[in-house]
Design an enzyme around this catalytic site. Structure first.
Site, PDB file in Angstrom:
ATOM      1  N   ARG A  38       0.807  -1.072  -0.076  1.00 10.99           N
ATOM      2  CA  ARG A  38      -0.109   0.061  -0.009  1.00 10.99           C
ATOM      3  C   ARG A  38       0.676   1.424  -0.186  1.00 10.99           C
ATOM      4  O   ARG A  38       0.630   2.286   0.536  1.00 10.99           O
ATOM      5  CB  ARG A  38      -0.811  -0.101   1.297  1.00 10.99           C
ATOM      6  CG  ARG A  38      -1.906  -1.131   1.163  1.00 10.99           C
ATOM      7  CD  ARG A  38      -3.199  -0.792   2.203  1.00 10.99           C
ATOM      8  NE  ARG A  38      -4.094  -1.782   2.317  1.00 10.99           N
ATOM      9  CZ  ARG A  38      -4.616  -2.346   3.377  1.00 10.99           C
ATOM     10  NH1 ARG A  38      -4.299  -1.795   4.430  1.00 10.99           N
ATOM     11  NH2 ARG A  38      -5.464  -3.265   3.235  1.00 10.99           N
ATOM     12  N   ARG A  42      -2.484   6.298  -0.236  1.00  8.10           N
ATOM     13  CA  ARG A  42      -2.902   6.149   0.974  1.00  8.10           C
ATOM     14  C   ARG A  42      -2.501   7.298   1.725  1.00  8.10           C
ATOM     15  O   ARG A  42      -2.967   8.247   2.073  1.00  8.10           O
ATOM     16  CB  ARG A  42      -2.622   4.436   1.588  1.00  8.10           C
ATOM     17  CG  ARG A  42      -3.029   3.815   0.800  1.00  8.10           C
ATOM     18  CD  ARG A  42      -4.361   3.051   1.541  1.00  8.10           C
ATOM     19  NE  ARG A  42      -4.224   2.459   2.742  1.00  8.10           N
ATOM     20  CZ  ARG A  42      -5.216   1.889   3.484  1.00  8.10           C
ATOM     21  NH1 ARG A  42      -6.157   1.657   2.974  1.00  8.10           N
ATOM     22  NH2 ARG A  42      -4.706   1.551   4.722  1.00  8.10           N
ATOM     23  N   ARG A  51      -6.176  11.985  -6.608  1.00 11.60           N
ATOM     24  CA  ARG A  51      -7.370  11.234  -6.713  1.00 11.60           C
ATOM     25  C   ARG A  51      -8.466  12.106  -6.222  1.00 11.60           C
ATOM     26  O   ARG A  51      -9.642  11.579  -6.214  1.00 11.60           O
ATOM     27  CB  ARG A  51      -7.013  10.015  -5.908  1.00 11.60           C
ATOM     28  CG  ARG A  51      -6.958   8.736  -6.779  1.00 11.60           C
ATOM     29  CD  ARG A  51      -7.506   7.718  -5.933  1.00 11.60           C
ATOM     30  NE  ARG A  51      -8.730   7.656  -5.475  1.00 11.60           N
ATOM     31  CZ  ARG A  51      -9.352   7.108  -4.542  1.00 11.60           C
ATOM     32  NH1 ARG A  51      -8.523   6.479  -3.499  1.00 11.60           N
ATOM     33  NH2 ARG A  51     -10.827   7.105  -4.180  1.00 11.60           N
ATOM     34  N   ASP A  87      -6.483  -2.548  -7.286  1.00  9.62           N
ATOM     35  CA  ASP A  87      -7.344  -3.096  -5.982  1.00  9.62           C
ATOM     36  C   ASP A  87      -7.520  -4.732  -6.496  1.00  9.62           C
ATOM     37  O   ASP A  87      -7.780  -5.178  -7.525  1.00  9.62           O
ATOM     38  CB  ASP A  87      -8.772  -2.469  -5.804  1.00  9.62           C
ATOM     39  CG  ASP A  87      -9.056  -2.870  -4.596  1.00  9.62           C
ATOM     40  OD1 ASP A  87     -10.019  -3.882  -4.594  1.00  9.62           O
ATOM     41  OD2 ASP A  87      -9.115  -2.340  -3.562  1.00  9.62           O
ATOM     42  N   TYR A 162     -15.159 -11.951  -0.291  1.00 13.52           N
ATOM     43  CA  TYR A 162     -15.882 -10.831  -0.535  1.00 13.52           C
ATOM     44  C   TYR A 162     -17.081 -11.193  -1.384  1.00 13.52           C
ATOM     45  O   TYR A 162     -18.007 -10.475  -1.179  1.00 13.52           O
ATOM     46  CB  TYR A 162     -14.921  -9.952  -1.284  1.00 13.52           C
ATOM     47  CG  TYR A 162     -14.056  -9.147  -0.475  1.00 13.52           C
ATOM     48  CD1 TYR A 162     -14.366  -8.268   0.446  1.00 13.52           C
ATOM     49  CD2 TYR A 162     -12.525  -9.237  -0.585  1.00 13.52           C
ATOM     50  CE1 TYR A 162     -13.324  -7.407   1.184  1.00 13.52           C
ATOM     51  CE2 TYR A 162     -11.734  -8.261  -0.001  1.00 13.52           C
ATOM     52  CZ  TYR A 162     -12.131  -7.483   0.889  1.00 13.52           C
ATOM     53  OH  TYR A 162     -11.361  -6.798   1.712  1.00 13.52           O
TER      54      TYR A 162
END
Length: 355
Positions: A38, A42, A51, A87, A162
């Protein structure tokens, strides 16, 4: 094919002699290589600016933005490898699964997969479905030069979790209920996801990724016997599918101390270790023939610079006798991390391990 040759050519890539790839191949290195899970975004203010106003999944499909975000930590921290900004649910979105990444929650699936009829919604992934990945990696390899790019994907179990739960879960009730209650449907689901994941990794390698990492974020919820029986075949299928490319394959999960040996057995060249198990003990559990990656506790980054150095030194000392070591955190960079603490950490590891 020898490690990290271009799939379409005979000459080693510019990244072949990099410290990162040497460590993955368990060869002598000029210093211990560092990258962070990551790291692409972030915690960086330049990431937040780039973003601004763009939803997460939409940003993953914009090649120039992906390239910019992927490069930001390389420019700022001087890490030894870039990791592709994306992702794990991108390939699921690409085949038409109705999902979104909700801020503060994570991936949310509109219609969870719970039956054999639901399984039919998981069609094959094609390179055309993720054209933006190929384009972004082309931009990146041109800019990165001798710095390797790590491609990645979600492992079948974590993607299945998920899809079956409909989103993040603490106890994975629906996932385990399906795994125990309908083992054939479960096996078919993971096999289908292994096919999708394999294609997604192949696209990244063929576009120029120098290594790949399979993230099995939730697999630490399983006992070893369940992992071996119900998960390992699908993960092994993914690793086998990309073996011919000769790029290092990294396998990482959280809370997987009891699974480390099995995760190596699944087919990885490098096993990622979270912060709960010291690297020397992890090496004993994994066994010979594998490099290790890790494993500083990300929470340490919020302490003083002196404390970060002390804990980093502990990691390096535990890794002293490893066949190959890639320095990383034991999980991803927390979003509120001071970026300067990462820059200092890279400098410290490089300085301490210079040979």
């Amino acid at each position: 094919m020898s490690a990290n040759l271009r799939p379409t050519g005979q000459q080693p890539t510019a990244t072949y002699e990099s410290a990162f790839l040497k460590a993955c191949r368990r060869e002598p290195v000029p210093h211990t290589p560092v990258w962070f899970m990551r790291q692409a975004g972030r915690s960086l203010p330049e990431y937040l600016k780039a973003r601004e106003g763009i939803p997460m999944l939409e940003s993953c499909m914009m090649p120039e933005l992906v390239a910019e975000i992927t490069m930001q930590p390389v420019r700022r921290h001087h890490v030894d490898a870039a990791i592709y900004f994306s992702d794990i649910v991108v390939p699921l979105k690409a085949i038409g699964i109705d999902l979104d990444i909700k801020p503060g929650v994570g991936p949310v699936v509109e219609q969870p997969i719970r039956s054999r009829a639901d399984l039919a919604r998981l069609r094959d992934l094609t390179p055309e479905d993720v054209w933006y990945v190929t384009e972004a990696i082309g931009l990146l390899t041109a800019e990165l030069g001798s710095t390797p790019l790590i491609g990645f994907a979600g492992a079948p179990f974590t993607l299945a979790s998920y899809l079956v739960e409909g989103g993040p879960s603490k106890n994975h009730e629906h996932t385990k209920a399906l795994m125990y209650g309908d083992p054939q449907l479960w096996a078919d689901l993971l096999d289908r996801l292994a096919e999708i994941t394999s294609t997604f990794l192949k696209v990244q390698i063929e576009a120029g990724a120098s290594a790949v990492q399979l993230f099995d974020s939730w697999v630490g919820a399983l006992a070893p016997a369940d992992y071996r029986r119900s998960v390992m075949p699908a993960s092994s299928k993914v690793f086998k599918a990309v073996e011919e490319y000769g790029v290092p394959r990294i396998h990482f999960g959280v809370g997987t101390g009891e699974l480390l040996g099995l995760m190596g057995e699944a087919g990885a060249d490098v096993v990622g270790v979270d912060w709960r198990v010291p690297l020397d003990e992890a090496a004993r559990r994994v066994g010979p023939g594998k490099a290790l990656q890790g494993n500083l506790d990300p929470a340490v980054l919020f302490s003083t610079p002196e404390a970060v150095e002390v804990k980093a030194r502990e990691v390096l000392d535990a890794a002293a006798d490893l066949e190959g070591h890639v320095f990383n955190l034991g999980h991803g960079v927390p979003p509120t991390t001071d970026p300067d603490s990462l820059t200092r950490l890279v400098e410290y590891v490089h300085k301490q391990t210079a040979r």
